[in-house]
Enzyme design. Structure first.
Site, mmCIF file in Angstrom:
data_model
loop_
_atom_site.group_PDB
_atom_site.id
_atom_site.type_symbol
_atom_site.label_atom_id
_atom_site.label_comp_id
_atom_site.label_asym_id
_atom_site.label_seq_id
_atom_site.Cartn_x
_atom_site.Cartn_y
_atom_site.Cartn_z
ATOM 1 N N CYS A 41 24.023 -69.024 2.567
ATOM 2 C CA CYS A 41 24.559 -69.857 1.484
ATOM 3 C C CYS A 41 24.141 -71.214 1.433
ATOM 4 C CB CYS A 41 25.764 -69.405 1.077
ATOM 5 S SG CYS A 41 26.307 -70.181 -0.696
ATOM 6 N N CYS A 54 31.077 -74.780 1.625
ATOM 7 C CA CYS A 54 32.194 -74.862 1.629
ATOM 8 C C CYS A 54 32.539 -75.028 3.237
ATOM 9 C CB CYS A 54 32.633 -73.609 0.929
ATOM 10 S SG CYS A 54 31.853 -73.505 -0.792
ATOM 11 N N CYS A 111 33.767 -71.523 4.945
ATOM 12 C CA CYS A 111 33.185 -70.399 4.771
ATOM 13 C C CYS A 111 32.039 -70.163 5.924
ATOM 14 C CB CYS A 111 32.335 -70.359 3.654
ATOM 15 S SG CYS A 111 31.591 -68.785 3.365
ATOM 16 N N CYS A 147 34.824 -54.859 -5.875
ATOM 17 C CA CYS A 147 34.645 -56.491 -6.121
ATOM 18 C C CYS A 147 33.162 -56.640 -5.133
ATOM 19 C CB CYS A 147 35.546 -57.260 -5.409
ATOM 20 S SG CYS A 147 37.176 -57.203 -6.189
ATOM 21 N N CYS A 178 34.367 -55.848 -10.342
ATOM 22 C CA CYS A 178 34.456 -57.276 -10.347
ATOM 23 C C CYS A 178 33.226 -57.794 -9.370
ATOM 24 C CB CYS A 178 35.771 -57.644 -9.611
ATOM 25 S SG CYS A 178 36.106 -59.192 -9.192
ATOM 26 N N CYS A 235 39.037 -63.742 -12.548
ATOM 27 C CA CYS A 235 39.875 -63.792 -11.207
ATOM 28 C C CYS A 235 39.818 -65.153 -10.537
ATOM 29 C CB CYS A 235 39.298 -62.651 -10.337
ATOM 30 S SG CYS A 235 40.024 -62.732 -8.713
ATOM 31 N N ARG A 274 47.514 -61.942 -5.988
ATOM 32 C CA ARG A 274 46.694 -61.404 -5.085
ATOM 33 C C ARG A 274 47.004 -62.023 -3.763
ATOM 34 N NH1 ARG A 274 41.515 -60.148 -6.503
ATOM 35 N NH2 ARG A 274 42.420 -58.574 -7.772
HETATM 36 S S1 SF4 Z 1 32.406 -69.682 -0.335
HETATM 37 FE FE1 SF4 Z 1 30.627 -69.498 1.061
HETATM 38 S S2 SF4 Z 1 29.410 -67.842 -0.045
HETATM 39 FE FE2 SF4 Z 1 30.795 -68.820 -1.366
HETATM 40 S S3 SF4 Z 1 29.782 -70.546 -2.220
HETATM 41 FE FE3 SF4 Z 1 30.681 -71.395 -0.486
HETATM 42 S S4 SF4 Z 1 29.556 -71.097 1.094
HETATM 43 FE FE4 SF4 Z 1 28.426 -69.868 -0.311
#
Ligand code: SF4
Length: 335
Positions: free
Chosen positions: A74, A78, A81, A118, A149, A209, A281
């Site tokens: 990705c 984040c 993540c 989901c 979802c 959600c 949740r």
């Molecule tokens: S949480 Fe992970 S998968 Fe989702 S946008 Fe952020 S880096 Fe990408």
């Protein structure tokens, strides 16, 4: 005998009675949400449970299963993540799954008791050709009799409408934390980007959600900010996932301190009181949570869980362990 459905407010409670009425309202202030957090824990749980019972059968828990339909690589950063391409983790990037393989997983989830399926993809936002495949997945999963979802990143109004036309019931897009703390966690998009996608989803007629993550090093004021923002959206999200950070090796938050379980329980209770008719949740982080903490969360008004051994790429309790816990607590899957 006292009427236990309408208890007097505790003497220590300084804020107006309308905050504890159980009515759905969108005019929550940060001060009101903070005052909820500050309640003595027994009072907070008592009111959360009382309000929970105004809107739900307290024995019922909605069961969702989450599948990663496109894993890793990705472009977003984040910091929690393991799927971000910015960090070196054990997650290997994969391609978008075949529609048939996703339908097989959905069938298995339904057989195991899930009512909602989901589908999560590690994208900043979906490309239109990818959305063709996701729409086909949504149509076929829905045909199995499951609620659908998806969580695919940022959407345009047109993309949200396409998903709605395919039969998407819910779209997940978390605010993660307060607007003030957001920049500490993600730099590749803004809080306003998140709010804009939520508006597109809502305008398309797809249910929302939306929740957040606690334990990322934020302060209580950020948890207050998150819940006050969610509870003052034009309509409350129908589902509010509250995640506990899973500290994954290789991510910038891997060394974050363990989060206080009772503060997690408080966060659940405040979410329940501020958004009384929403599903709250218990999401990521249950793998490391004791049965006692989870029981307190249910008592505080959580009424939905992710079920199945994996949550996208992080571990989740084994199905047998969840069945055993629900039996012990006298809970049952929501019909
Ligand atoms: S949480 Fe992970 S998968 Fe989702 S946008 Fe952020 S880096 Fe990408």
């Amino acid at each position: 005998m006292d009427d236990l459905t309408q208890p007097p407010l505790p003497a220590t409670n300084p804020f107006p009675a309308h905050c504890l009425s159980g009515a759905v309202r969108q005019d929550w202030t940060r001060d009101e949400v903070e005052a909820l957090f500050d309640l003595p824990l027994p009072d907070l749980i008592f009111h959360a449970q009382r309000i929970h019972r105004q809107h739900f059968d307290p024995r019922e828990v909605q069961i969702s299963t989450l599948l990663s339909i496109k894993t890793g690589g990705c472009p977003e950063d984040c910091t929690y993540c393991p799927q971000s391409a910015h960090y070196h983790t054990s997650v290997k990037a994969g391609r978008l799954m075949d529609v048939a393989a996703v339908v097989d997983e959905a069938r298995a989830a339904k057989a195991a008791g899930a009512s909602r399926f989901c589908m999560g993809a590690a994208w900043r936002s979906p490309k239109d050709r990818d959305l063709d495949h996701v729409c086909a997945m949504v149509e076929r999963v829905r045909a199995l009799g499951l609620e659908t979802c998806a969580t695919l990143g940022m959407l345009t109004a047109e993309q949200a409408a396409r998903l709605r036309n395919a039969g998407l019931d819910y779209y997940n897009h978390n605010l993660d934390t307060s607007a003030e703390f957001y920049g500490e966690i993600i730099s590749t998009r803004t809080y306003q980007d998140r709010l804009d996608t939520l508006e597109c989803v809502r305008a398309a007629g797809v249910r929302v959600c939306c929740g957040g993550i606690v334990g990322m090093g934020e302060g209580r004021r950020d948890r207050v900010g998150l819940i006050a923002t969610l509870a003052s959206l034009p309509a409350h999200p129908e589902s509010v996932p509250i995640n506990l950070l899973v500290r994954v090796e290789g991510t910038p938050l891997a060394a974050e301190e363990a989060f206080d379980p009772l503060e997690f329980v408080r966060t659940i209770a405040v979410a329940r009181i501020a958004m009384p008719a929403s599903m709250v949740r218990l999401s990521a982080g249950r793998e490391d949570m004791s049965e006692e903490t989870q029981a307190l969360c249910f008592l505080a008004g959580a009424n939905s869980i992710f079920y199945g051994p994996k949550l996208l790429t992080t571990p989740n309790p084994k199905r047998g362990r969840d069945v055993e816990l629900m039996e012990k607590l006298g809970l049952m899957p929501m019909r």
